[in-house]
Scaffold this motif. Sequence first.
Motif, PDB file in Angstrom:
ATOM      1  N   GLY A  59       9.136   0.752 -15.606  1.00 29.73           N
ATOM      2  CA  GLY A  59       9.009   1.984 -16.502  1.00 29.73           C
ATOM      3  C   GLY A  59       7.707   2.628 -16.420  1.00 29.73           C
ATOM      4  N   TRP A  60       7.351   3.161 -17.534  1.00 29.23           N
ATOM      5  CA  TRP A  60       6.220   4.207 -17.663  1.00 29.23           C
ATOM      6  C   TRP A  60       5.017   3.751 -16.928  1.00 29.23           C
ATOM      7  CZ3 TRP A  60       1.794   2.328 -19.863  1.00 29.23           C
ATOM      8  CH2 TRP A  60       2.004   1.319 -20.691  1.00 29.23           C
ATOM      9  N   ARG A  61       4.901   2.170 -16.907  1.00 27.07           N
ATOM     10  CA  ARG A  61       3.655   1.454 -16.260  1.00 27.07           C
ATOM     11  C   ARG A  61       3.672   2.027 -14.646  1.00 27.07           C
ATOM     12  NH1 ARG A  61       5.674  -2.153 -19.537  1.00 27.07           N
ATOM     13  NH2 ARG A  61       4.427  -3.050 -21.294  1.00 27.07           N
ATOM     14  N   GLY A  62       4.858   2.284 -14.068  1.00 27.41           N
ATOM     15  CA  GLY A  62       4.872   2.885 -12.658  1.00 27.41           C
ATOM     16  C   GLY A  62       4.202   4.056 -12.509  1.00 27.41           C
ATOM     17  N   TYR A  63       3.604   4.749 -13.417  1.00 22.82           N
ATOM     18  CA  TYR A  63       2.804   5.833 -13.243  1.00 22.82           C
ATOM     19  C   TYR A  63       1.595   5.810 -13.096  1.00 22.82           C
ATOM     20  CZ  TYR A  63       6.954   8.793 -14.405  1.00 22.82           C
ATOM     21  OH  TYR A  63       8.234   9.566 -14.415  1.00 22.82           O
ATOM     22  N   PHE A  64       1.061   4.538 -13.417  1.00 22.91           N
ATOM     23  CA  PHE A  64      -0.257   3.958 -13.546  1.00 22.91           C
ATOM     24  C   PHE A  64      -0.775   2.935 -12.398  1.00 22.91           C
ATOM     25  CE2 PHE A  64       0.671   5.868 -17.615  1.00 22.91           C
ATOM     26  CZ  PHE A  64      -0.355   6.874 -17.873  1.00 22.91           C
ATOM     27  N   ALA A  65       0.270   1.862 -12.129  1.00 22.97           N
ATOM     28  CA  ALA A  65       0.139   0.802 -11.503  1.00 22.97           C
ATOM     29  C   ALA A  65       0.933   0.131 -10.550  1.00 22.97           C
ATOM     30  CB  ALA A  65      -0.246  -0.324 -12.610  1.00 22.97           C
ATOM     31  N   VAL A  66       0.666  -0.811  -9.969  1.00 26.33           N
ATOM     32  CA  VAL A  66       1.503  -1.026  -8.744  1.00 26.33           C
ATOM     33  C   VAL A  66       1.742  -2.762  -9.017  1.00 26.33           C
ATOM     34  CG1 VAL A  66       1.252   0.524  -6.931  1.00 26.33           C
ATOM     35  CG2 VAL A  66      -0.302  -1.451  -6.862  1.00 26.33           C
ATOM     36  N   HIS A  67       2.655  -3.440  -8.244  1.00 29.21           N
ATOM     37  CA  HIS A  67       2.842  -4.925  -8.433  1.00 29.21           C
ATOM     38  C   HIS A  67       2.863  -5.318  -7.056  1.00 29.21           C
ATOM     39  CE1 HIS A  67       4.111  -8.793  -9.353  1.00 29.21           C
ATOM     40  NE2 HIS A  67       4.806  -8.565  -8.218  1.00 29.21           N
ATOM     41  N   PRO A  68       2.050  -6.093  -6.334  1.00 28.97           N
ATOM     42  CA  PRO A  68       1.868  -6.340  -4.958  1.00 28.97           C
ATOM     43  C   PRO A  68       2.353  -7.803  -4.756  1.00 28.97           C
ATOM     44  CG  PRO A  68      -0.210  -6.863  -5.880  1.00 28.97           C
ATOM     45  CD  PRO A  68       0.680  -6.530  -7.062  1.00 28.97           C
ATOM     46  N   TRP A  69       3.011  -8.240  -3.690  1.00 24.20           N
ATOM     47  CA  TRP A  69       3.204  -9.544  -3.328  1.00 24.20           C
ATOM     48  C   TRP A  69       2.827  -9.780  -1.651  1.00 24.20           C
ATOM     49  CZ3 TRP A  69       6.826  -5.920  -4.829  1.00 24.20           C
ATOM     50  CH2 TRP A  69       7.724  -5.522  -3.806  1.00 24.20           C
ATOM     51  N   ARG A  82       7.556 -15.986  -0.173  1.00 33.65           N
ATOM     52  CA  ARG A  82       7.007 -15.115  -0.733  1.00 33.65           C
ATOM     53  C   ARG A  82       6.055 -15.438  -1.683  1.00 33.65           C
ATOM     54  NH1 ARG A  82       9.638  -9.650  -3.544  1.00 33.65           N
ATOM     55  NH2 ARG A  82       8.421  -9.754  -5.467  1.00 33.65           N
ATOM     56  N   TYR A  83       4.964 -14.823  -2.309  1.00 40.12           N
ATOM     57  CA  TYR A  83       4.181 -15.453  -3.411  1.00 40.12           C
ATOM     58  C   TYR A  83       3.657 -14.106  -4.136  1.00 40.12           C
ATOM     59  CZ  TYR A  83       3.547 -20.101  -1.908  1.00 40.12           C
ATOM     60  OH  TYR A  83       3.871 -21.513  -1.797  1.00 40.12           O
ATOM     61  N   GLY A  91       3.775 -20.812 -18.461  1.00 41.84           N
ATOM     62  CA  GLY A  91       3.381 -21.792 -17.470  1.00 41.84           C
ATOM     63  C   GLY A  91       2.650 -21.112 -16.186  1.00 41.84           C
ATOM     64  N   ASN A  92       2.618 -21.839 -15.007  1.00 41.64           N
ATOM     65  CA  ASN A  92       1.941 -21.196 -13.847  1.00 41.64           C
ATOM     66  C   ASN A  92       2.520 -20.039 -13.554  1.00 41.64           C
ATOM     67  OD1 ASN A  92       0.888 -20.811 -11.225  1.00 41.64           O
ATOM     68  ND2 ASN A  92       0.896 -22.915 -10.812  1.00 41.64           N
ATOM     69  N   VAL A  93       1.427 -18.872 -13.437  1.00 41.78           N
ATOM     70  CA  VAL A  93       2.163 -17.701 -13.130  1.00 41.78           C
ATOM     71  C   VAL A  93       2.098 -17.107 -11.673  1.00 41.78           C
ATOM     72  CG1 VAL A  93       1.070 -16.549 -15.217  1.00 41.78           C
ATOM     73  CG2 VAL A  93      -0.449 -16.555 -13.135  1.00 41.78           C
ATOM     74  N   ILE A  94       1.787 -18.262 -10.531  1.00 42.83           N
ATOM     75  CA  ILE A  94       2.119 -17.933  -9.422  1.00 42.83           C
ATOM     76  C   ILE A  94       3.336 -18.201  -9.061  1.00 42.83           C
ATOM     77  CG2 ILE A  94       1.424 -18.674  -7.051  1.00 42.83           C
ATOM     78  CD1 ILE A  94      -1.414 -19.357  -8.188  1.00 42.83           C
ATOM     79  N   ARG A  95       4.068 -17.388  -8.518  1.00 44.03           N
ATOM     80  CA  ARG A  95       5.770 -17.677  -8.211  1.00 44.03           C
ATOM     81  C   ARG A  95       5.960 -17.659  -6.814  1.00 44.03           C
ATOM     82  NH1 ARG A  95       8.031 -16.721 -13.401  1.00 44.03           N
ATOM     83  NH2 ARG A  95       6.251 -17.219 -14.732  1.00 44.03           N
ATOM     84  N   ARG A  96       6.771 -18.582  -6.307  1.00 43.44           N
ATOM     85  CA  ARG A  96       7.047 -19.020  -5.027  1.00 43.44           C
ATOM     86  C   ARG A  96       8.640 -18.453  -4.716  1.00 43.44           C
ATOM     87  NH1 ARG A  96       9.061 -22.662  -1.218  1.00 43.44           N
ATOM     88  NH2 ARG A  96       7.935 -22.701   0.583  1.00 43.44           N
ATOM     89  N   ASN A  97       8.829 -17.234  -3.797  1.00 43.86           N
ATOM     90  CA  ASN A  97      10.290 -16.829  -3.639  1.00 43.86           C
ATOM     91  C   ASN A  97      10.896 -16.368  -5.093  1.00 43.86           C
ATOM     92  OD1 ASN A  97       9.838 -17.423  -0.680  1.00 43.86           O
ATOM     93  ND2 ASN A  97      10.514 -19.611  -1.054  1.00 43.86           N
TER      94      ASN A  97
END
Length: 260
Positions: A59-69, A82-83, A91-97
């Motif tokens: 969405g609009w956040r894509g004009y400002f930031a990225v999501h990495p993995w 993948r992490y 809960g735990n925000v670290i997601r595996r696969n």
Amino acid sequence: MAALVLPFGISLAENPPGEKEQQRYTWRNAPRHSSGVAPDPAAHADQAVVMVMAADTFGWRGYFAVHPWIIYKRPGETSYTRYDVVGWGGGNVIRRNYAIYDGLWFGSKPKVMVDHRGEDAEALIDQVEAAVKSYPFPREYRSYPGPNSNTFIAHIGREVPGLNLDMPANAIGKDYRPISNPVGLSSSGQGIQANLLGVFGFSLGLEEGIELNLLGLNFGIDFNRPALRLPSVGRLGMDSVAAEKADQVKADEVAFEPNS
């Protein structure tokens, strides 16, 4: 004001709002299929691979930031691990696969930030796994100023300097540091950084160049691969070494692909 408005204008020009509206993606129907930027794990079963990639947020956040993995595989493995950090769900925000190893992030194609293969990659995997386990904010998430998905990957970069990670200026949250630990290594693990809660500070290093953080927005100059580091845009100038390497490897794979 010009320093803030100009990068945002460039980001809009690269990805016009009209195109987003025509696609009319929602969280439910946004495509998340493979982007093809990572080597096929089965076809490269004999090779170790470590990659870090990032895509525009939804969405609009894509004009400002990225999501990495980060993804990796050892020799003999035919699938990636993948992490990434995902804030929703509790809960735990670290997601595996959590998603396909090189999948579109809700419609956005990822760009490669790190690409190691062969013996170099194999030597990094144990360090990456240790860094994932040592992440200090496994149950905390704030999209701004952090800790978030960029904070997580930056932590791995600090713990594994052999990655040669160079996170873009629009990776909001990469500079987040708790007030009890305001000074330390930059996200590449090879420079220095001083920052208060991700909203004010600076970074200095071979990978980052000189970068100033003001209210979570980053401005700087990369001397290693000449470029401006700007909010919204991330990087304006020469591509990073990792992106250039990934493009060349992909071109070589296509060139030597047998005719059907």
